[in-house]
Design an enzyme around this catalytic site. Structure first.
Site, PDB file in Angstrom:
ATOM      1  N   GLY A   1      44.186  42.668  32.645  1.00 59.06           N
ATOM      2  CA  GLY A   1      43.658  43.815  33.715  1.00 59.06           C
ATOM      3  C   GLY A   1      43.286  44.891  32.981  1.00 59.06           C
ATOM      4  N   GLY A   2      42.740  44.844  31.653  1.00 60.71           N
ATOM      5  CA  GLY A   2      41.958  45.822  30.989  1.00 60.71           C
ATOM      6  C   GLY A   2      42.877  47.021  30.648  1.00 60.71           C
TER       7      GLY A   2
ATOM      8  N   SER B   1      43.487  37.705  28.560  1.00 64.09           N
ATOM      9  CA  SER B   1      42.856  38.967  28.395  1.00 64.09           C
ATOM     10  C   SER B   1      43.240  39.943  27.392  1.00 64.09           C
ATOM     11  CB  SER B   1      42.463  39.348  29.723  1.00 64.09           C
ATOM     12  OG  SER B   1      41.172  40.156  29.733  1.00 64.09           O
TER      13      SER B   1
END
Length: 623
Positions: free
Chosen positions: A172-173, A260
């Site tokens: 989710g960055g 991620s």
């Protein structure tokens, strides 16, 4: 605290305190809450009385599952779905508010005799509210009091089961996400593992995001109050080490799995404290990410963003914004104001969700240098078997659909003619080969090449025997109908596509593909990961999923010569070629390659990643 539904997606909206109902107090991370359902209250009291009277319980299914920590006299009351017991909103740290905002998490210590309601999801950490993607949860309940875990296990697990543990760190960055997102529903994974005779315990982590998790300044660096989100993850993993045994887990068989930036963070944990402290996990799985995902680990950029927010909330009017006075002021700012300002600024700078506005940086404590340099000098935790991966079109989100000229993207290693065959005029609309070129560059720069560099350096500099490193490329998606409905069919096998396969999610939301063939591939892929969690090596029996070969088959122990590999072995999951293990050589002859080898050779991983991972490129990126 709860944010009401209907708030703007770019603003945190009004925050109100929930009202407690019922009579039976439950301890939750330092605060007393109460059971809301009379039925659950009755079931618990009835179950408790029967236990105390030593009367056999004949129909345990009508009662909520319970776990008792006899050492501390603490009881967790969970909930059930078919075949799975859930314990949610289990706090691992105290509420990080007031003096604890931005600070290192404080382990939670419930009073003896506490009964903890773990039957429902808790709040998400502060972020923007509203919709994200059609197959993810709507964000409508955020609070600083969010440092909790989501635990799931097969029904009927005994306290002494000693099951291996898979700990999930979401992506989710560093701007959005939660372990409670429907995309991360663990039921399919837990049931598939049990059906394969390899049961496991699942744990999902919530950690601080945005300015709350990754603000930095001179004062914060001097007082070691930085990278709070990373420290949260470590505290959660330590909680697992200290407590998972009472849930039937084995603290000596913990696999950290991240996607991620969650994968990138696992790499940062391995380089934390220059590798001088062990990490609270024994294996790692890094999906679409290593520390290269975070560009420029120098703290200046994030410090500037911290100052910008401080000025907007009135905390940096008379100084440079990096003082202790500014830090103390930021701690006193009402949460809703700080959330609103931060989300708006981050999304304005990094649309659409503000990813990468705040992220981990060098602080001379948790992170003492650029990750790529720490890896090259052996300053990392050793002997952590690792699976690393990327998705075929990981970079599709990050390329502008309008990209159409060499002025937009130009690099000789990516000749535009390589991408002519990807154009599907009748399906994608006016998408040019330049878009696919830009998307491939984004994929390699952000995901694939950092994965290859990190994993190679880990073996090259003595971190791990090369036989304990595995790579895979995920080449299937269940989101095709969703992307079509969103008007972005050119995303293809985009970022996040691998998640439903790992989780063996049977009922994806948002119109995703839940067809039988996709469910079969999901089960097969999930069992391969279960094999790694259970046995320390990915793969499994049946459906073409034999034990995987190591990523660097020609590397010998003690070899310390090459900056990059000359041969790769990559497991490919999904796509036209199905499930296959593909070995490619740097100087391989395309004319004598199999179809699978030719498909992988088209990606030109050796030449492109040599440049992207070169000293010049790494210096410019600051990774």
């Amino acid at each position: 605290m709860e944010v009401k539904k209907g708030s703007s997606s770019s603003s945190a909206g009004p925050i109100v305190e929930p009202t407690a109902h019922g009579r039976l107090p439950f301890h939750m991370g330092g605060a007393l809450q109460r059971i809301e359902e009379p039925e659950m209250r009755f079931n618990f009291i009835h179950h408790h009385l029967l236990e105390r009277a030593n009367i056999p319980i004949l129909s345990a299914s009508i009662f909520p599952p319970t776990v008792t920590d006899f050492t501390r006299n603490i009881r967790f009351i969970g909930s059930r779905t078919p075949g799975v017991e859930h314990f949610q909103n289990v706090f691992y740290a105290e509420e990080p508010t007031g003096r604890r905002r931005f600070a290192t998490p404080v382990p939670v210590s419930p009073p003896k005799g506490s009964i903890i309601d773990a039957s429902k999801p808790g709040a998400w950490c502060p972020q923007g509210v509203g919709d994200i993607l059609p197959f993810t949860s709507q964000v409508n309940n955020i609070s600083e009091n969010c440092l909790s875990l989501r635990i799931a296990r097969p029904s009927g697990v005994q306290r002494d089961a000693k099951l291996p543990v898979a700990v999930w760190i979401h992506g989710g960055g560093h701007a959005l996400g939660s372990a409670s997102d429907i995309l991360y529903t663990p039921d399919g994974l837990v049931r598939a593992a049990a059906a394969a005779g390899k049961p496991l315990i699942y744990v999902g982590i919530n950690y601080r995001l945005g300015i709350f998790g990754f603000a930095t300044s001179k004062a914060m660096i001097e007082t070691k109050q930085t990278n709070a989100g990373l420290r949260d993850q470590r505290a959660a993993l330590q909680w697992v080490q200290d407590n998972i045994e009472v849930f039937g887990g084995d603290p000596d068989r913990v696999t950290a799995i991240g996607q991620s930036v969650g994968a990138s963070d696992i790499g940062l944990h391995l380089t934390s404290f220059n590798g001088s402290r062990n990490v609270p996990f024994q294996q790692a799985m890094m999906m679409s990410g290593t520390p290269g995902v975070n560009f420029n680990s120098d703290p200046v950029f994030v410090a500037n963003n911290t100052v910008a927010i401080a000025r907007q909330v009135g905390c940096a009017e008379n100084d440079d914004g990096q003082s202790m006075e500014t830090l103390e002021c930021l701690r006193a700012v009402p949460a809703d104001l700080l959330i609103n300002v931060t989300v708006n600024e981050a999304r304005k700078a990094r649309p659409p969700f503000g990813e990468g506005y705040f992220y981990p940086t060098i602080d001379n404590d948790y992170l003492n240098g650029r990750p790529s340099q720490l890896m090259r000098t052996g300053k990392f935790v050793k002997n952590i078997p690792t699976v690393a991966s990327w998705v075929t079109n990981d970079g599709a989100w990050y390329a502008f659909p309008q990209t159409s000229t060499d002025e937009d993207k130009l690099l000789q290693l990516y000749p535009v003619e390589d991408f002519n065959h990807m154009v599907r005029q009748d399906y994608d609309g006016g998408i040019s080969p330049q878009y696919y070129r830009a998307a491939q560059m984004s994929r390699d720069i952000w995901f694939t090449c950092p994965v290859l560099d990190f994993s190679w350096q880990y073996a090259q500099t003595g971190g791990l025997n090369a036989s304990r490193i595995w790579l895979y490329e995920h080449n299937a998606t269940r989101f095709t109908p969703v992307f079509e409905a969103m008007g972005v069919p050119m995303w293809r096998v985009a970022h996040l596509s691998d998640i439903p396969y790992v989780f063996n999610n049977l009922h994806l939301e948002g119109g995703a593909d839940n067809s039988l063939d996709q469910l079969a591939l999901s089960e097969t892929a999930s069992k391969a990961i279960v094999g790694f969690v259970h046995e320390g090596r990915p793969g499994g029996e049946g459906a073409g999923m034999q034990k995987w070969s190591s990523a660097y088959p020609t590397m010998r122990d003690g070899q310390r010569s090459s900056e990059s590999a000359s041969r790769l072995s990559i497991q490919v999951i999904g796509g036209p070629l199905g499930l296959s293990e593909v070995a490619i050589d740097r100087d391989g002859d395309v004319g004598v390659m199999t179809a699978a080898q030719q498909a992988l050779a088209w990606e030109k991983l050796f030449d492109r990643c040599d440049f992207i991972n070169s000293p010049q490129m790494r210096d410019e990126a600051g990774v």
